[in-house]
Design an enzyme around this catalytic site. Structure first.
Site, PDB file in Angstrom:
ATOM      1  N   ASN A 274      33.897  62.895  30.483  1.00  0.00           N
ATOM      2  CA  ASN A 274      34.130  64.332  30.508  1.00  0.00           C
ATOM      3  C   ASN A 274      34.056  64.904  31.923  1.00  0.00           C
ATOM      4  OD1 ASN A 274      34.511  64.601  27.724  1.00  0.00           O
ATOM      5  ND2 ASN A 274      32.311  64.728  27.349  1.00  0.00           N
ATOM      6  N   HIS A 276      31.715  64.937  34.232  1.00  0.00           N
ATOM      7  CA  HIS A 276      30.473  65.472  34.789  1.00  0.00           C
ATOM      8  C   HIS A 276      29.405  64.387  34.697  1.00  0.00           C
ATOM      9  CE1 HIS A 276      29.678  67.278  30.506  1.00  0.00           C
ATOM     10  NE2 HIS A 276      29.442  65.991  30.537  1.00  0.00           N
ATOM     11  N   CYS A 311      26.369  69.385  35.854  1.00  0.00           N
ATOM     12  CA  CYS A 311      26.211  68.827  37.198  1.00  0.00           C
ATOM     13  C   CYS A 311      27.456  68.019  37.555  1.00  0.00           C
ATOM     14  CB  CYS A 311      24.968  67.944  37.260  1.00  0.00           C
ATOM     15  SG  CYS A 311      24.589  67.331  38.928  1.00  0.00           S
TER      16      CYS A 311
END
Length: 384
Positions: A274, A276, A311
């Protein structure tokens, strides 16, 4: 009788325990046949004709077409054929077995908490694939893919009562349930495959995010209709107790922290499909600032993570840790109403020499919270 093209290891499906244990050591996530291949075995074995309604739907039994069944077989990857994972008889949960490998253990020759968390994630993904969800993204439904929606972790809670050792075989069961308008809940139970002992439990909450805008989105009725058919009809919880640790809020750790590790940089390998940082990476970051004396003498018993902010690879992260002061509620777990000790797993754990910590992962540049975490540590057992 197996379908054409079944791997040779499938011949051990009904073999003795010794043969099966030998087969387990021959593959990473051990398996003989996919769910659809299992269905073929059921068709040919009069003593095992029980096929769950869910499995029947995924194999195309509703059309009563052998041709459709073989077509579905062709679409299954070799990895699925070799995986020892299958839906349970009611079709509402999924089980898979794993051998603990040498590269998944630490200095005590037992699995690390990152290994446990990775296996939980693996089983969750395999469960989703087994019911027909896409591998292009983590367990996305047809509607989710059309709307560019993905699942992201909001909270994870893991308790490990005994860590499996190198070469141990464990079995993990998982299932999913709706969790209101904002997301879903996935639970796990971990067992020692040799004796059926429960060695761990876990639960998690997931929400939907728009892959393009990176904003959270409510779960629509269309999406719910696609996955609720695969969920237990009644509430099923890995932690059934009302006052279990998985429900406790995590207080924000304020500066100055007692321990810190600054300037952690995500590696390219920390990113998931995804785009991240994978949720398991946060565990390692939180533990980076645990004091050495705890790492040397204790092992992690429970961890709770609240994921506050996504993040990315360019983010730089600070890991902060401080001891958590014991609350009056924790004291009450130690005695019953008549002053005697409460005989429960919670009491037994609190009766040990435990150390509790609060953790905070934050962006070095902005100071924004990325993750809050609580950990609980017990004295290490003697080496196995």
């Amino acid at each position: 009788m197996l379908s054409k093209g079944a791997p040779a290891v499938a011949t051990t499906y009904n073999a003795s325990g010794k043969d099966i244990n030998f087969a387990l050591t021959r593959s990473r996530s051990i398996g003989f046949i996919s769910n659809h291949r299992q269905y073929n075995v059921f068709l040919c074995n009069s003593s095992a004709r029980r096929v769950s309604p869910l499995l029947a739907v995924t194999t195309g039994e509703h059309s009563n077409s052998v041709a459709s069944l073989h077509e579905a077989e062709k679409e299954k990857s070799l990895g699925n054929q070799l995986r020892l994972g299958s839906l349970t008889e009611d079709g509402l949960s999924y089980k898979e077995k794993f051998v603990i490998r040498c590269y998944e253990v630490g200095i005590n020759k037992t699995a690390t908490i990152e290994t446990i968390a990775n296996l939980l994630q693996e089983v969750g993904g395999n469960h989703a694939q087994s019911v027909g969800f896409s591998t292009d993204g983590f367990a996305t439904t047809t509607t989710m893919r059309k709307l560019h929606l993905i699942w992201v972790t909001l909270r994870m809670h893991i308790e490990v009562y005994r860590y499996p050792a190198w070469s141990d075989v464990i079995e993990i069961e998982t299932w999913v349930q709706g969790d209101g308008r904002m997301g879903t809940r996935r639970d796990w139970i971990l067992k020692d495959y040799s004796n059926g002992e429960i060695i761990g439990r876990a639960t998690s909450k997931w929400v939907m995010m728009n892959e393009d805008t990176r904003r959270m989105q409510k779960v629509s009725d269309d999406v719910k209709e696609e996955y609720l058919v695969f969920c237990p009809r009644t509430l099923r919880l890995a932690f059934p107790e009302e006052n279990n640790n998985s429900l406790k809020k995590i207080a924000k750790l304020e500066d100055p922290a007692e321990y810190s590790r600054l300037g952690l940089v995500p590696r390219r390998s920390d990113l998931d499909m995804n785009k991240h940082v994978n949720n398991v990476t946060y565990i390692g970051w939180a533990l980076e600032s645990i004091p050495p004396e705890i790492i040397d003498t204790h092992e992690l018993q429970a961890i709770t993570l609240d994921y506050r902010r996504e993040c990315q690879q360019d983010d730089i992260v600070d890991s902060l840790t401080s001891y958590e002061s014991q609350s009056p509620d924790d004291e009450q777990h130690l005695t019953g109403t008549n002053g005697s000790a409460v005989v429960s797993s919670e009491t037994q754990r609190n009766g040990q020499d435990l150390s509790r910590f609060l953790h905070l992962l934050r962006s070095s540049g902005t100071g924004f919270e990325i993750n809050r975490c609580r950990t609980e540590w017990r004295k290490k057992p003697e080496k196995r």
